[in-house]
Design an enzyme around this catalytic site. Structure first.
Site, mmCIF file in Angstrom:
data_model
loop_
_atom_site.group_PDB
_atom_site.id
_atom_site.type_symbol
_atom_site.label_atom_id
_atom_site.label_comp_id
_atom_site.label_asym_id
_atom_site.label_seq_id
_atom_site.Cartn_x
_atom_site.Cartn_y
_atom_site.Cartn_z
ATOM 1 N N ALA A 23 65.829 -67.655 -67.394
ATOM 2 C CA ALA A 23 67.049 -68.229 -67.975
ATOM 3 C C ALA A 23 67.000 -69.749 -67.904
ATOM 4 O O ALA A 23 68.000 -70.407 -67.619
ATOM 5 C CB ALA A 23 68.282 -67.701 -67.243
ATOM 6 N N GLY A 79 65.777 -71.810 -70.437
ATOM 7 C CA GLY A 79 65.801 -72.489 -71.737
ATOM 8 C C GLY A 79 67.061 -73.297 -71.967
ATOM 9 O O GLY A 79 68.135 -72.980 -71.429
ATOM 10 N N ARG A 82 70.126 -74.482 -79.887
ATOM 11 C CA ARG A 82 70.622 -73.962 -81.158
ATOM 12 C C ARG A 82 72.022 -73.357 -81.040
ATOM 13 O O ARG A 82 72.707 -73.164 -82.051
ATOM 14 C CB ARG A 82 69.652 -72.917 -81.710
ATOM 15 C CG ARG A 82 68.355 -73.524 -82.250
ATOM 16 C CD ARG A 82 67.326 -72.454 -82.549
ATOM 17 N NE ARG A 82 67.826 -71.432 -83.464
ATOM 18 C CZ ARG A 82 67.222 -70.268 -83.675
ATOM 19 N NH1 ARG A 82 66.090 -69.975 -83.027
ATOM 20 N NH2 ARG A 82 67.727 -69.403 -84.527
ATOM 21 N N THR A 109 56.413 -69.629 -70.606
ATOM 22 C CA THR A 109 56.903 -68.454 -69.879
ATOM 23 C C THR A 109 56.080 -68.152 -68.632
ATOM 24 O O THR A 109 56.627 -67.705 -67.620
ATOM 25 C CB THR A 109 56.893 -67.231 -70.815
ATOM 26 O OG1 THR A 109 55.594 -67.094 -71.404
ATOM 27 C CG2 THR A 109 57.925 -67.387 -71.915
ATOM 28 N N TYR A 159 64.350 -61.291 -69.820
ATOM 29 C CA TYR A 159 64.819 -62.550 -70.384
ATOM 30 C C TYR A 159 66.343 -62.525 -70.460
ATOM 31 O O TYR A 159 66.939 -61.583 -70.997
ATOM 32 C CB TYR A 159 64.230 -62.770 -71.783
ATOM 33 C CG TYR A 159 62.748 -63.095 -71.750
ATOM 34 C CD1 TYR A 159 62.301 -64.393 -71.937
ATOM 35 C CD2 TYR A 159 61.811 -62.104 -71.494
ATOM 36 C CE1 TYR A 159 60.948 -64.703 -71.890
ATOM 37 C CE2 TYR A 159 60.451 -62.396 -71.439
ATOM 38 C CZ TYR A 159 60.026 -63.703 -71.634
ATOM 39 O OH TYR A 159 58.690 -63.996 -71.576
ATOM 40 N N ARG A 167 98.868 -57.043 -71.170
ATOM 41 C CA ARG A 167 98.117 -58.046 -70.427
ATOM 42 C C ARG A 167 97.759 -57.525 -69.036
ATOM 43 O O ARG A 167 98.223 -56.450 -68.632
ATOM 44 C CB ARG A 167 98.945 -59.336 -70.346
ATOM 45 C CG ARG A 167 99.131 -60.018 -71.691
ATOM 46 C CD ARG A 167 100.132 -61.156 -71.606
ATOM 47 N NE ARG A 167 99.741 -62.139 -70.607
ATOM 48 C CZ ARG A 167 100.563 -63.071 -70.120
ATOM 49 N NH1 ARG A 167 101.833 -63.132 -70.548
ATOM 50 N NH2 ARG A 167 100.145 -63.931 -69.216
ATOM 51 N N LYS A 206 103.222 -57.574 -69.019
ATOM 52 C CA LYS A 206 102.293 -58.271 -68.123
ATOM 53 C C LYS A 206 102.678 -57.968 -66.676
ATOM 54 O O LYS A 206 103.825 -58.145 -66.284
ATOM 55 C CB LYS A 206 102.354 -59.782 -68.391
ATOM 56 C CG LYS A 206 101.324 -60.611 -67.637
ATOM 57 C CD LYS A 206 101.754 -61.093 -66.261
ATOM 58 C CE LYS A 206 102.968 -61.956 -66.274
ATOM 59 N NZ LYS A 206 103.291 -62.453 -64.888
ATOM 60 N N ASN A 242 111.141 -64.138 -65.816
ATOM 61 C CA ASN A 242 110.441 -64.009 -64.536
ATOM 62 C C ASN A 242 109.943 -65.326 -63.958
ATOM 63 O O ASN A 242 109.388 -65.349 -62.868
ATOM 64 C CB ASN A 242 109.250 -63.056 -64.705
ATOM 65 C CG ASN A 242 108.292 -63.500 -65.798
ATOM 66 O OD1 ASN A 242 108.686 -64.143 -66.750
ATOM 67 N ND2 ASN A 242 107.030 -63.151 -65.648
ATOM 68 N N ALA A 295 124.612 -54.483 -74.386
ATOM 69 C CA ALA A 295 123.827 -55.342 -75.270
ATOM 70 C C ALA A 295 124.285 -56.785 -75.176
ATOM 71 O O ALA A 295 125.475 -57.076 -75.047
ATOM 72 C CB ALA A 295 123.943 -54.849 -76.706
#
Length: 456
Positions: free
Chosen positions: A16, A18, A22, A86, A108, A324, A342, A377, A414
């Site tokens: 690892a 490299g 690119r 290599t 690799y 979440r 969540k 909250n 409500a």
């Protein structure tokens, strides 16, 4: 032959080092995610099923990022300060493997989809009756392009290996290519690497040269083959997307084979650890982040996003729901359209059907949360918890200002803004009385029309 049958220890070297230029990214290439997990971690996880005695990651450019990523896994690293090929990279792992005796797998970090089964095949072939000096993993791509070639007989015994830059036209016509992955006995690996030179077109120390050095000593090596997709490498964003697509296609097929229904498979995106029960139905355009478990018979409707959540048996989610981390939906519960949950438990049979936010909360069994209800909250500094008891009813457009508890069977009218606890079976009504003024609206309109006319 299995690992246990030939009773050998295994070490894994993952290259690892490299630069990954690119990718055009500040994130190291091998840490770009596939299915929500860094490429490097995919490879480490697959190799871990072989129970290696040691794993070494060879780092180079961006070493700090890679070292941080593998440190929690207890994996050693070795530095390749200069990228000289290599063979040179593998040689840097020598100190980390000092005293190790057994088989060495060379992988690799940017070739993440290699399976444990293929790794095991490489080890098994290394212990074949003909005792090869090394085993090379080959493949036959649709376009061999600039890959190094493997010239072998019908039994897979290698005559020679050659890099594309150094190959003749006849050698370039060969379709069997070198993936770069190898298995070698530790007693041979570093001794052979010490003899590798760099008299080639690139001026680099090539790992495949150890095959020819062993051959010069009278010891043949072997090649085994796998499919092109398994050894697909990632050097650009486009290749990353292609490998992601291949992983997803495999995972979708596995999900359906295991008893899940995907209405539009190509639109469903899984994480590396998504767990689905039987008879789960997933509608189009559902995205799973890491850490999701879905029990038998659950339905996830279209355009939902689920991460870090547990969905209970026959629960119903979405469409357009967001679960979440910490969301835990009980059996038969319902989380409907445009609802976000969540760090909250939704009890057995409870319903949160429309346009609500439920965070840091516990919703009791069979409770009904009306449309537009939110748990307040957070006060800007700390999070607080909301508890809604079993069989409670929260009217639409209510705000539950945490910390607050609504007792079992209570009703919140409500439009209420709740700031105090509500006793079991009580009615909470938190809104001003309605006042009607007869004729006021007509008089107002008449006055405003006259005012507007006067301004013309």
């Amino acid at each position: 032959m299995t690992t246990h049958m030939h009773d050998q220890s295994i070490a894994v070297i993952i290259l690892a080092a490299g630069k990954g230029t690119r990718m055009k990214s500040d994130l190291h290439k091998v840490l770009h995610p596939i299915a929500g997990r860094p490429m490097l971690h995919h490879l480490v996880a697959s190799a871990a099923t072989l129970h290696p005695a040691r794993t070494v990651v060879v780092t180079g450019a961006g070493r700090e990022q890679v070292e941080r990523a593998v440190a929690p896994l207890g994996i050693a690293t070795a530095l390749q300060a200069e990228q000289l090929g290599t063979g040179h990279a593998v040689a840097q792992a020598r100190a980390a493997l000092a005293g190790f005796e057994g088989d060495v797998l060379i992988l690799y970090g940017d070739v993440p989809l290699v399976t444990a089964a293929t790794m095991q095949r490489m080890i098994d072939r290394l212990h074949g009756d003909d005792s090869p000096a090394a085993v090379v993993l080959g493949f036959r791509p649709a376009d061999p392009g600039a890959y190094g070639r493997v010239i072998a007989d019908a039994a897979g015994r290698i005559d020679r290996m050659v890099e594309y830059k150094d190959a003749s036209d006849a050698e370039r016509a060969e379709t069997l290519c070198n993936s770069g992955l190898m298995a070698v006995h530790s007693r041979d690996l570093f001794a052979l690497l010490a003899r590798v030179g760099n008299d080639n077109a690139a001026g680099e120390y090539y790992l495949p040269d150890i095959v020819m050095l062993a051959a010069a000593d009278g010891r043949a090596s072997a090649v085994i083959e796998t499919g092109e997709g398994e050894v697909a490498g990632v050097n650009s964003r486009g290749e990353l997307a292609a490998v992601e697509a291949a992983w997803q296609a495999t995972r979708r097929a596995a999900a359906m084979a295991d008893g899940a229904t995907l209405i539009a498979p190509d639109t469903v995106w899984f994480a590396h650890d998504t767990l689905l029960g039987r008879d789960v139905t997933i509608e189009p355009n559902v995205v799973f982040g890491p850490g999701v478990r879905v029990a038998d018979g659950a339905v996830i409707h279209a355009f939902s996003h689920v991460e870090g959540a547990v969905i209970g048996e026959k629960a119903d989610v979405g469409p357009f729901a967001r679960l979440r981390p910490g969301a835990d939906l009980g059996a038969g519960s319902r989380v409907g359209n445009f609802v976000e949950v969540k760090k909250a438990t939704i009890g057995v049979g409870a319903k949160v059907n429309h346009l609500s936010y439920i965070g840091d909360a516990e919703i009791g069994a069979r409770a009904n949360i009306g449309a537009g209800t939110i748990t307040c909250n957070y006060d800007g500094y700390f999070k607080y918890r909301t508890v809604v008891g079993e069989d409670a009813f929260i009217g639409s457009n209510s705000a539950l200002v945490a910390p607050v508890t609504v007792g079992r069977g209570a009703i919140v009218a409500a439009g209420s803004v709740l700031t105090r606890d509500v006793d079991a079976d009580a009615l909470a009504l938190v809104r001003p009385p309605q006042v009607d003024k007869p004729g006021w609206a007509a008089r107002f309109r008449e006055k405003m029309v006259a005012r507007k006319a006067a301004r013309r």
